[in-house]
Design a protein around this motif. Structure first.
Motif, short mmCIF file in Angstrom:
data_model
loop_
_atom_site.label_atom_id
_atom_site.label_comp_id
_atom_site.label_asym_id
_atom_site.label_seq_id
_atom_site.Cartn_x
_atom_site.Cartn_y
_atom_site.Cartn_z
N ALA A 1 0.83 -1.21 0.00
CA ALA A 1 0.00 0.00 0.00
C ALA A 1 0.87 1.25 0.00
CB ALA A 1 -0.93 -0.02 1.21
N GLU A 2 1.96 1.22 0.77
CA GLU A 2 2.85 2.40 0.83
C GLU A 2 3.57 2.60 -0.49
OE1 GLU A 2 6.31 4.72 1.13
OE2 GLU A 2 6.39 2.54 0.93
N GLU A 3 4.02 1.52 -1.11
CA GLU A 3 4.69 1.62 -2.41
C GLU A 3 3.73 2.15 -3.47
OE1 GLU A 3 8.05 -1.96 -2.21
OE2 GLU A 3 5.99 -2.41 -2.79
N ARG A 4 2.50 1.66 -3.44
CA ARG A 4 1.52 2.13 -4.42
C ARG A 4 1.27 3.63 -4.28
NH1 ARG A 4 -2.42 -0.64 -2.81
NH2 ARG A 4 -3.57 1.02 -1.74
N ARG A 5 1.11 4.10 -3.06
CA ARG A 5 0.88 5.53 -2.84
C ARG A 5 2.09 6.34 -3.30
NH1 ARG A 5 -1.76 3.59 1.95
NH2 ARG A 5 0.21 3.75 3.11
N ALA A 6 3.28 5.84 -3.04
CA ALA A 6 4.49 6.56 -3.45
C ALA A 6 4.59 6.65 -4.96
CB ALA A 6 5.73 5.86 -2.87
N ILE A 7 4.27 5.56 -5.67
CA ILE A 7 4.36 5.58 -7.13
C ILE A 7 3.29 6.48 -7.72
CG2 ILE A 7 4.05 4.14 -9.19
CD1 ILE A 7 5.39 1.88 -7.65
N LEU A 8 2.06 6.40 -7.22
CA LEU A 8 0.99 7.24 -7.75
C LEU A 8 1.27 8.72 -7.51
CD1 LEU A 8 -2.22 5.21 -6.81
CD2 LEU A 8 -0.97 5.28 -8.97
N LYS A 9 1.97 9.03 -6.43
CA LYS A 9 2.32 10.42 -6.16
C LYS A 9 3.48 10.89 -7.03
CE LYS A 9 3.73 13.57 -2.44
NZ LYS A 9 4.05 13.68 -0.99
N ALA A 10 4.52 10.07 -7.13
CA ALA A 10 5.71 10.48 -7.88
C ALA A 10 5.47 10.48 -9.39
CB ALA A 10 6.89 9.56 -7.54
N HIS A 11 4.59 9.60 -9.87
CA HIS A 11 4.37 9.46 -11.32
C HIS A 11 2.95 9.88 -11.71
CE1 HIS A 11 8.11 7.08 -11.97
NE2 HIS A 11 7.89 6.72 -10.73
N ARG A 12 2.37 10.78 -10.94
CA ARG A 12 0.98 11.17 -11.18
C ARG A 12 0.76 11.72 -12.58
NH1 ARG A 12 -0.57 15.30 -6.99
NH2 ARG A 12 -0.61 13.41 -5.69
N TRP A 13 1.61 12.65 -13.00
CA TRP A 13 1.37 13.32 -14.29
C TRP A 13 1.64 12.41 -15.48
CZ3 TRP A 13 -1.76 17.02 -13.75
CH2 TRP A 13 -1.73 17.84 -12.62
N PRO A 14 2.71 11.61 -15.49
CA PRO A 14 2.85 10.65 -16.60
C PRO A 14 1.70 9.66 -16.67
CG PRO A 14 4.95 10.91 -15.49
CD PRO A 14 3.94 11.62 -14.65
N LEU A 15 1.26 9.16 -15.53
CA LEU A 15 0.15 8.22 -15.52
C LEU A 15 -1.14 8.88 -16.00
CD1 LEU A 15 0.87 6.38 -12.14
CD2 LEU A 15 1.09 5.42 -14.43
N LEU A 16 -1.36 10.12 -15.59
CA LEU A 16 -2.55 10.84 -16.05
C LEU A 16 -2.49 11.10 -17.55
CD1 LEU A 16 -5.20 12.25 -15.43
CD2 LEU A 16 -3.91 14.31 -14.83
N ALA A 17 -1.30 11.45 -18.05
CA ALA A 17 -1.14 11.66 -19.50
C ALA A 17 -1.43 10.37 -20.26
CB ALA A 17 0.27 12.15 -19.80
N MET A 18 -0.98 9.24 -19.73
CA MET A 18 -1.28 7.96 -20.36
C MET A 18 -2.79 7.72 -20.39
SD MET A 18 1.77 5.80 -18.49
CE MET A 18 1.06 4.21 -18.85
N GLY A 19 -3.45 8.00 -19.28
CA GLY A 19 -4.90 7.80 -19.23
C GLY A 19 -5.64 8.67 -20.22
N VAL A 20 -5.24 9.94 -20.34
CA VAL A 20 -5.91 10.84 -21.28
C VAL A 20 -5.70 10.39 -22.71
CG1 VAL A 20 -5.93 13.22 -22.17
CG2 VAL A 20 -5.86 12.80 -19.70
#
Length: 295
Positions: free
Chosen positions: A187-206
């Motif tokens: 859970a902690e690793e997932r939160r860290a990755i979603l926070k650190a890579h938020r914008w690339p992941l959001l760009a992928m989603g869009v």
């Protein structure tokens, strides 16, 4: 950030055309096609009639109808009503297809990516099935609310091409990011990755959201859609399914690579080598006798 993003895209694109992965798209395709055809058979005529009645109340459309003089039953309203029904049904089909793919296929695709590319990646199982369902349901509720709130803006031609893909893209980012990490990250690793890579992941989603808008071209014509309903619905749903399967692979390659890098950064450094004193020459019987003779 761009290099891992592009590398994950290329790997996902190559893997998406593997026959086994193509075969995995058939289950959501069959489920959604059967549901869409049944609902269309039951409600299509009623929905178009209801939309025609709603559009007839618009003075602007009545004025345009008189000016354009469209030679077809129902005039301009008869032309626009099937398109409006399709526009309203499309988000429902997209959201339902995304939910089916994320629940049935995304974990399997993430395991496939991990086994082939990250065989040493340990599973931390940071999210249960119930947590994954809750996360997806909450994100889906927010997306539906956003669709309903922005629905009047869809009547503005440029915005109807922008708003729905953005909402679908945000939902894809939320659901796929969580599901591909649910089994492998804590859970902690997932939160860290979603926070650190938020914008690339959001760009992928869009980007995936805009790719998901492609089936709109398939049924852009109300007349064509009405005539070839049985053919166009499966084609459009398969495109949606394939886009979301590709999205699962893309997110899996990117997020699992980010997880591997995160663990490598957090791994304890190996202990520094201890400097040993220089070895003294061994004292043998011969060397002892020579030293004693010199004395």
């Amino acid at each position: 950030m761009l290099k891992p993003l592009f590398d994950a895209f290329v790997r996902a694109l190559a893997q998406a055309f593997v026959p086994r992965v193509i075969g995995m798209t058939l289950l959501p395709l069959l489920a959604m096609t059967a549901l869409s055809l049944v609902l269309g058979w039951l409600w299509w005529d009623a929905a178009v009639a209801w939309m025609q009645a709603a559009l007839h109340g618009w003075a602007v459309l009545n004025w345009l109808d008189g000016r354009l003089g469209i030679d077809r039953p129902g005039g301009l309203v008869g032309l626009l009503a099937p398109l409006a029904v399709v526009a309203l049904a499309t988000p429902v089909i997209v959201l339902a297809t995304l939910s089916i793919v994320s629940m049935l296929l995304t974990p399997t695709l993430a395991h496939r990516v991990a086994e082939r590319r990250f065989p040493q990646l340990a599973r931390q199982r940071g999210a249960s099935l119930a947590a994954s369902i809750g996360w997806s349901a909450g994100s889906l509720a927010v997306a539906v609310l956003a669709l309903l709130v922005t629905l009047p803006l869809w009547l503005v031609p440029p915005l109807v091409l922008v708003l729905p893909p953005l909402i679908w893209g945000w939902l894809t980012y939320r659901v796929m990011s969580f599901d591909v990490l649910a089994d492998y990250a804590s859970a902690e690793e997932r939160r860290a990755i979603l926070k650190a890579h938020r914008w690339p992941l959001l760009a992928m989603g869009v980007l995936c959201g805009y790719m998901g808008a492609a089936p709109g071209v398939v049924w852009a014509s109300g007349l064509l859609f009405a005539a070839l309903f049985v053919v166009l619905v499966p084609v459009a749903i398969w495109i949606y399914t394939f886009v979301f399967v590709f999205s699962s692979l893309w997110f899996a390659h990117y997020a699992l690579n980010a997880l591997q890098q995160l663990r490598a950064e957090r791994a304890p450094a190996p202990p520094a080598p201890v400097a040993l004193p220089p070895e003294r020459p061994a004292v043998t019987d011969a060397s002892w006798r020579d030293a004693h003779a010199r004395r």
